[in-house]
Design an enzyme around this catalytic site. Structure first.
Site, mmCIF file in Angstrom:
data_model
loop_
_atom_site.group_PDB
_atom_site.id
_atom_site.type_symbol
_atom_site.label_atom_id
_atom_site.label_comp_id
_atom_site.label_asym_id
_atom_site.label_seq_id
_atom_site.Cartn_x
_atom_site.Cartn_y
_atom_site.Cartn_z
ATOM 1 N N CYS A 7 -44.804 -69.733 -135.993
ATOM 2 C CA CYS A 7 -45.460 -68.529 -136.853
ATOM 3 C C CYS A 7 -46.850 -69.350 -136.982
ATOM 4 O O CYS A 7 -46.809 -70.550 -136.942
ATOM 5 C CB CYS A 7 -44.605 -68.131 -138.088
ATOM 6 S SG CYS A 7 -43.135 -67.807 -137.736
ATOM 7 N N LYS B 299 -65.104 -78.027 -113.063
ATOM 8 C CA LYS B 299 -64.038 -78.366 -114.019
ATOM 9 C C LYS B 299 -63.054 -77.271 -113.906
ATOM 10 O O LYS B 299 -62.007 -77.357 -114.074
ATOM 11 C CB LYS B 299 -64.731 -78.273 -115.365
ATOM 12 C CG LYS B 299 -63.784 -78.956 -116.607
ATOM 13 C CD LYS B 299 -62.921 -80.124 -116.286
ATOM 14 C CE LYS B 299 -61.994 -80.374 -117.246
ATOM 15 N NZ LYS B 299 -61.199 -81.532 -116.582
ATOM 16 N N LYS C 288 -56.956 -88.760 -107.958
ATOM 17 C CA LYS C 288 -58.202 -89.417 -108.891
ATOM 18 C C LYS C 288 -59.058 -90.076 -108.048
ATOM 19 O O LYS C 288 -60.196 -90.106 -108.074
ATOM 20 C CB LYS C 288 -57.532 -90.190 -109.778
ATOM 21 C CG LYS C 288 -56.840 -89.335 -111.042
ATOM 22 C CD LYS C 288 -57.799 -88.950 -112.252
ATOM 23 C CE LYS C 288 -57.676 -87.546 -112.600
ATOM 24 N NZ LYS C 288 -57.270 -86.636 -111.932
ATOM 25 N N GLU D 210 -61.377 -87.793 -105.760
ATOM 26 C CA GLU D 210 -62.424 -86.752 -106.427
ATOM 27 C C GLU D 210 -63.486 -87.550 -107.045
ATOM 28 O O GLU D 210 -64.441 -87.077 -107.349
ATOM 29 C CB GLU D 210 -61.593 -85.802 -107.374
ATOM 30 C CG GLU D 210 -61.001 -86.390 -108.556
ATOM 31 C CD GLU D 210 -60.340 -85.138 -109.383
ATOM 32 O OE1 GLU D 210 -60.970 -84.221 -109.366
ATOM 33 O OE2 GLU D 210 -59.108 -85.511 -110.099
ATOM 34 N N ARG E 232 -48.969 -68.114 -131.456
ATOM 35 C CA ARG E 232 -47.737 -68.660 -132.038
ATOM 36 C C ARG E 232 -46.794 -67.733 -132.378
ATOM 37 O O ARG E 232 -45.684 -68.130 -132.889
ATOM 38 C CB ARG E 232 -48.252 -69.351 -133.266
ATOM 39 C CG ARG E 232 -49.180 -70.687 -133.190
ATOM 40 C CD ARG E 232 -49.766 -71.024 -134.381
ATOM 41 N NE ARG E 232 -48.670 -71.714 -135.075
ATOM 42 C CZ ARG E 232 -48.405 -73.213 -135.182
ATOM 43 N NH1 ARG E 232 -49.287 -73.722 -134.336
ATOM 44 N NH2 ARG E 232 -47.711 -73.686 -135.795
ATOM 45 N N HIS F 8 -41.519 -92.784 -91.390
ATOM 46 C CA HIS F 8 -41.461 -91.445 -90.703
ATOM 47 C C HIS F 8 -42.828 -91.109 -90.202
ATOM 48 O O HIS F 8 -43.199 -90.081 -89.849
ATOM 49 C CB HIS F 8 -40.902 -90.296 -91.674
ATOM 50 C CG HIS F 8 -39.362 -90.642 -91.918
ATOM 51 N ND1 HIS F 8 -38.434 -90.773 -90.972
ATOM 52 C CD2 HIS F 8 -38.763 -91.030 -93.024
ATOM 53 C CE1 HIS F 8 -37.434 -90.971 -91.673
ATOM 54 N NE2 HIS F 8 -37.561 -91.298 -92.907
ATOM 55 N N ASN G 103 -44.127 -71.093 -142.154
ATOM 56 C CA ASN G 103 -43.670 -71.211 -140.736
ATOM 57 C C ASN G 103 -42.817 -72.647 -140.837
ATOM 58 O O ASN G 103 -42.820 -73.597 -141.327
ATOM 59 C CB ASN G 103 -44.908 -71.850 -139.954
ATOM 60 C CG ASN G 103 -44.592 -72.333 -138.517
ATOM 61 O OD1 ASN G 103 -43.746 -71.598 -138.053
ATOM 62 N ND2 ASN G 103 -45.328 -73.366 -137.832
ATOM 63 N N GLY G 104 -41.402 -72.235 -140.334
ATOM 64 C CA GLY G 104 -40.525 -73.439 -140.266
ATOM 65 C C GLY G 104 -39.278 -72.591 -140.251
ATOM 66 O O GLY G 104 -38.910 -71.447 -140.413
ATOM 67 N N TRP H 73 -42.937 -65.212 -135.626
ATOM 68 C CA TRP H 73 -42.166 -64.969 -134.414
ATOM 69 C C TRP H 73 -40.606 -65.369 -135.095
ATOM 70 O O TRP H 73 -40.429 -66.434 -135.641
ATOM 71 C CB TRP H 73 -42.397 -66.309 -133.401
ATOM 72 C CG TRP H 73 -41.586 -65.961 -132.180
ATOM 73 C CD1 TRP H 73 -41.940 -65.112 -131.212
ATOM 74 C CD2 TRP H 73 -40.208 -66.425 -131.880
ATOM 75 N NE1 TRP H 73 -41.045 -65.142 -129.957
ATOM 76 C CE2 TRP H 73 -40.110 -65.637 -130.442
ATOM 77 C CE3 TRP H 73 -39.388 -67.206 -132.253
ATOM 78 C CZ2 TRP H 73 -38.825 -66.225 -129.797
ATOM 79 C CZ3 TRP H 73 -38.162 -67.449 -131.950
ATOM 80 C CH2 TRP H 73 -37.918 -66.897 -130.660
ATOM 81 N N GLU I 106 -50.972 -88.305 -107.842
ATOM 82 C CA GLU I 106 -52.066 -87.930 -109.052
ATOM 83 C C GLU I 106 -53.065 -89.150 -108.937
ATOM 84 O O GLU I 106 -54.163 -88.807 -108.770
ATOM 85 C CB GLU I 106 -51.466 -87.890 -110.404
ATOM 86 C CG GLU I 106 -52.401 -87.902 -111.464
ATOM 87 C CD GLU I 106 -53.541 -86.611 -111.447
ATOM 88 O OE1 GLU I 106 -53.174 -85.801 -110.668
ATOM 89 O OE2 GLU I 106 -54.455 -86.836 -112.176
HETATM 90 C C1 AGP Z 1 -58.157 -82.789 -111.625
HETATM 91 O O1 AGP Z 1 -58.615 -83.879 -111.769
HETATM 92 C C2 AGP Z 1 -59.049 -81.801 -110.792
HETATM 93 N N1 AGP Z 1 -60.437 -81.704 -111.822
HETATM 94 C C3 AGP Z 1 -58.165 -80.402 -110.332
HETATM 95 O O2 AGP Z 1 -57.398 -80.975 -109.552
HETATM 96 C C4 AGP Z 1 -57.702 -79.523 -111.604
HETATM 97 O O3 AGP Z 1 -56.529 -80.275 -111.921
HETATM 98 C C5 AGP Z 1 -57.261 -78.337 -111.034
HETATM 99 O O4 AGP Z 1 -58.540 -77.643 -110.484
HETATM 100 C C6 AGP Z 1 -56.654 -77.117 -112.073
HETATM 101 O O5 AGP Z 1 -57.547 -76.990 -112.984
HETATM 102 P P1 AGP Z 1 -56.673 -76.300 -114.288
HETATM 103 O O6 AGP Z 1 -55.831 -77.474 -114.971
HETATM 104 O O7 AGP Z 1 -57.842 -76.209 -115.274
HETATM 105 O O8 AGP Z 1 -56.062 -75.299 -113.798
#
Ligand code: AGP
Length: 605
Positions: free
Chosen positions: A2, A600, A482, A485, A27, A501, A98-99, A74, A478
């Site tokens: 809540c 972003k 990293k 990108e 919430r 393979h 809340n709780g 909730w 991942e």
């Molecule tokens: C992650 O380092 C990238 N910037 C990119 O893959 C990102 O995770 C993806 O675009 C999803 O973004 P979101 O989590 O805001 O949905």
């Protein structure tokens, strides 16, 4: 879960209470209410349904008063109707909560025997009736301490008193509660989301703390009734205010913030007193779930892949994952008994939103794991699970990835325990282990210098491979993402067992290969795959936790990471990969926070 708000001001509070409740609706929203001290009496208004319904009631019949509390619910005890909505008031006191009060039935029976009457089925009303009794011969603070001493379970409380029009009392045990500071006005709220539109100066109550909040000052007391001071944090919630502090760029700041952001997230979801995980508002009873489908893009998709391993370990459920841009066009076999979980840092990714919208049109049960609770994906979901990582500015997602994994890890434990697939003893043990996670991440970050050295060694390579098995495979993906990108180097994350393979053909003299090998059930097999790579000239960086024992002479680099419960290795093994991509990009003089060609939040298809 809540949401509660309390405000003490030099002006009318009901509009600000309503606005704060709208921010807290993620919430829970099966009912809403508020109470103010209006011309010397408690003026309570509440209703089933959303906050805008309460807003309409207030429009017709305004609640004046410079002191008040509000609540979005909730339901845990009692159906969502007006009687069970909060606040719960008598003539002299009003309470929002809340709780869960675990001994509310026993207390209610004792009070009824004493002739007390109740208007609702809630556990919260027991607090109200107890306070009314204690206030007969005690001042508010004393009456609150006496009442809290009778309660078992968890609570975050906001309390106002008819005969004391200047202050709100707040109390925390197990459920989060924050205080916000402004000029001639102070606030009590379930979390910073509720308060950030009114202030960025925040303190957090700890378990056992009580506060007295007036418009000019806030006094804090610990469970021994000693007066205490609380640190005031300055939240920079909107992106324009966020600054790098002493860091060179946002990405390295956000990498080093992770121990704190994980700690904040743990505080939000774990009730330390009850050793419980607080997920109340899931849109489907866990025992009725037939299948869980996790959907995301990029790094968010990788957190879905890791979660599949956790859910398969802690539950007997069928688990599927999908990339949002594939899911939205797939010939899906929808099922009303499935739960569809959408993971997105920004909450605005077009493909993820489109996939969610598709499920909404099919009337399916949806949940989102986001870092922005007001985002489109959060608002479109039946249930929102915030990761509490604070604004992430660097395009390469770091602290949000660990925050997503933490919320999904907690979710996996909770679902497993509620379904009876995970025994309670192991559930409690895994919850207890989590308190070490921030420190484990802090320890791992100390390897930065070694990583810097390795980054220098590989930064002119033409490509690289990242290998792992089990939940280390999505971490390998991942790590590769990293590096791609941030440094524009080709990198591939691959299941270690798959190399023979085809991809083994890529291995040539000096090619960097990062091998992720925690001492889990895949350890020996992964080392065999590593030897296949070494035999063909690969330059291996081995990430493991074998307490410093040298695994093999012909490994180029070996880094031993802190040991932990094996289910936590995805968190720990991600850290060196974040640092490696960061330092390679630095050596290549790439733009760390804004890599070329990227955004972003990808709000287009
Ligand atoms: C992650 O380092 C990238 N910037 C990119 O893959 C990102 O995770 C993806 O675009 C999803 O973004 P979101 O989590 O805001 O949905």
């Amino acid at each position: 879960m809540c949401g509660i708000i309390g405000i003490a001001s030099n002006k009318s509070v009901s509009v600000n209470i309503i606005n704060a409740l709208k921010k807290l609706e993620y919430r829970g929203y099966d009912s809403a209410g508020l109470a103010t001290i209006n011309k010397g009496r408690i003026d309570e208004k509440k209703c089933p349904g959303r906050v805008e319904k309460l807003e309409k009631i207030l429009f017709q019949n305004p609640s004046e008063g410079n002191l008040g509390i509000g609540h979005v619910r909730w339901a845990t005890h009692g159906v969502p109707n007006e009687a069970n909505a909060h606040p719960h008031s008598t003539e002299i006191v009003s309470v929002v909560h809340n709780g869960i009060i675990e001994n509310s039935s026993e207390l209610k029976k004792i009070l009824e025997k004493e002739g007390k009457t109740f208007k609702s089925q809630t556990d919260t009303e027991v607090i109200t009736v107890l306070l009314t009794e204690k206030l007969q011969n005690a001042e508010p603070l004393e009456a609150v301490f006496k009442t809290l001493g009778l309660l078992k379970g968890s609570f975050a409380l906001g309390i106002i008193f008819k005969n004391y029009k200047d202050f709100v009392i707040g109390a925390r045990r197990g459920s989060p509660l924050a205080v916000g500071y402004s000029n001639d006005e102070n606030y009590l709220g379930s979390d910073s989301y509720a308060l950030k539109s009114m202030t960025n100066k925040i303190s957090y109550l700890d378990d056992g703390d009580v506060c007295i909040l007036s418009k000019d000052e806030v006094k804090f007391y610990n469970s021994n009734k000693d007066k205490i001071n609380k640190e005031i944090f300055t939240l920079s919630e909107n992106k324009s205010e966020v600054n790098k502090g002493n860091y060179k760029n946002f990405m390295i700041k956000e990498i080093f913030e992770q121990p704190i952001t994980l700690k904040t997230c743990l505080k939000e979801y774990i009730d330390k007193i009850r050793e419980e995980i607080n997920f109340y508002n899931l849109p489907i009873e866990p025992k009725k779930i037939k299948k869980i489908v996790l959907i995301g893009c990029g790094t968010a998709y990788h957190s879905c892949l890791v979660t599949k391993y956790w859910l398969e370990e802690f539950t007997n459920l069928v688990i599927e994952t999908d990339i949002a841009s594939e899911f939205r066009y797939r010939n899906n076999r929808f099922d009303k008994n499935n739960l569809y979980i959408f993971v997105s840092q920004s909450g605005e990714t077009a493909d993820t939103f489109a996939a969610l919208d598709l499920c909404k049109k099919e009337n399916l049960k949806t949940c989102s794991v986001v870092n922005v609770v007001e985002s489109s994906i959060a608002r479109q979901s039946d249930c929102v699970l915030p990761i509490h990582a604070g604004p992430e500015i660097g395009v390469a997602s770091t602290k949000a990835f660990l925050g997503q994994m933490l919320v999904l890890y907690l979710f996996s434990l909770k679902i497993g325990e509620v379904r009876g697939d995970l025994d309670n003893k192991k559930y409690k043990k895994l919850i207890s282990n989590l308190k070490n996670l921030p420190q484990l991440i802090k320890e791992t970050l100390k390897e930065e210098q070694k990583i810097q050295f390795i980054a220098k060694d590989i930064h002119n390579s033409k490509g690289s491979m990242f290998l792992g098995r089990g939940s280390s495979y999505p971490i390998a993906m991942e790590g590769a993402l990293k590096l791609k990108e941030l440094s524009y180097l080709h990198a591939e994350g691959y299941p270690a067992g798959e190399m023979k393979h085809g991809p083994l053909a890529l291995i040539e003299d000096g090619l960097p290969v990062v091998v992720i090998a925690p001492k889990d059930k895949y350890f020996e097999k992964t080392l065999s795959n590593m030897q296949e790579v070494i035999a063909r000239g690969g330059k291996v960086l081995l990430l493991t936790n074998s307490d410093g024992k040298v695994i093999s002479e012909n490994i180029r680099f070996q880094i031993d990471l802190p040991s932990s419960d094996l289910s936590l290795t995805p968190f720990i093994f991600t850290i060196p990969l974040q640092l490696l991509s960061y330092h390679v990009a630095l050596f290549k003089k790439c733009d760390i926070d804004k890599p070329r060609n990227l955004a972003k939040s990808v709000t287009v298809e």
